[in-house]
Design a protein around this motif. Structure first.
Motif, mmCIF file in Angstrom:
data_model
loop_
_atom_site.group_PDB
_atom_site.id
_atom_site.type_symbol
_atom_site.label_atom_id
_atom_site.label_comp_id
_atom_site.label_asym_id
_atom_site.label_seq_id
_atom_site.Cartn_x
_atom_site.Cartn_y
_atom_site.Cartn_z
ATOM 1 N N GLY A 114 -3.990 0.625 -2.037
ATOM 2 C CA GLY A 114 -3.029 -0.369 -2.475
ATOM 3 C C GLY A 114 -2.268 0.075 -3.704
ATOM 4 O O GLY A 114 -2.690 0.985 -4.434
ATOM 5 N N GLN A 171 -1.183 0.488 7.897
ATOM 6 C CA GLN A 171 -2.199 0.659 6.859
ATOM 7 C C GLN A 171 -3.351 1.488 7.423
ATOM 8 O O GLN A 171 -4.287 0.970 8.015
ATOM 9 N N TRP A 218 0.822 -1.215 0.000
ATOM 10 C CA TRP A 218 0.000 0.000 0.000
ATOM 11 C C TRP A 218 0.854 1.261 0.000
ATOM 12 O O TRP A 218 2.039 1.235 0.338
#
Length: 225
Positions: free
Chosen positions: A161, A155, A146
């Motif tokens: 992504g 994340q 990502w």
């Protein structure tokens, strides 16, 4: 009377045969893996069963018949157990439920029964074993690449992504290449059908201008690098 010769008083003797006993039962396909011989579950033919004496020595072997039945007869009273040789591709179920009904518990992996003590005339039909097909043991490995906008190694929500990153699967030595793939349009990748083992994953071919963020910053492997 005087002069009589009576030749009618006799006695027969013999060597008595030992009083014998039998043991056995059945090997069956335990389709629902519940350790109980249910009505429609069929026997398994051709399974080797080994008889052990009280000292754990092998004294006889036999093979289950077309219905999964086996038996050992002409046994001198004493202590015995059996070992079921598990066919390739099958596992043994646990008979814990049958123990409550005075059945003999079969260890799931060893195939060896508990011991039973036979007395003269016994026909012990309690040493059974359930089998079920062994599922494939293949494994999978993968996750996500990502755009770590705030480069905190986690994340975060709204971080997207990255597609097209090359992912290489290595053996445990970190140099032997086993497979390669690229991240999909959402940044995900996966390697399927892996034999359980230790692997190393490498990432390369990053988009121009990108570098890696620091690993394990968030303390949660599901969301950090």
């Amino acid at each position: 009377m005087a002069g009589d010769s009576n030749m009618t008083v006799d006695a027969g003797i013999y060597v008595p045969s030992p009083q014998i006993a039998c043991l056995g039962d059945r090997v069956w396909l335990d389709a629902n893996q519940n350790g109980i011989q249910d009505a429609l579950e069929v026997g398994v033919a051709g399974v080797t069963v080994t008889l052990l004496n009280g000292s754990g020595q092998s004294i006889a072997t036999t093979i289950t018949n077309a219905n999964g039945i086996y038996n050992f007869c002409n046994l001198v009273p004493g202590t015995y157990s059996v070992i079921f040789s598990r066919p390739i591709g099958y596992l043994l179920t646990s008979n814990d439920r049958e123990e409550m009904m005075n059945r003999i518990v079969m260890p799931m992996l060893t195939g060896q029964s508990s011991t039973v003590t036979l007395v003269a005339g016994d026909n012990n039909l309690s040493l059974d074993a359930g089998l079920y097909p062994q599922l494939p043991t293949n494994a999978g490995l993968g996750n996500y690449v990502w755009n770590d906008v705030n480069y905190n190694g986690v994340q975060d929500i709204n971080e997207t992504g990255v597609a097209g990153v090359t992912v290489t699967l290595y053996a445990a030595d970190g140099t032997t290449v086993l497979n390669t793939t690229t991240t999909d349009e959402l940044g995900y990748y996966i390697f399927n059908n892996l034999t359980p083992s230790t692997y190393v994953v490498g990432f390369s071919n990053l988009p121009s201008g990108f570098v890696f963020t620091t690993t394990d910053r968030g303390g949660n492997d599901a969301t950090d690098k």
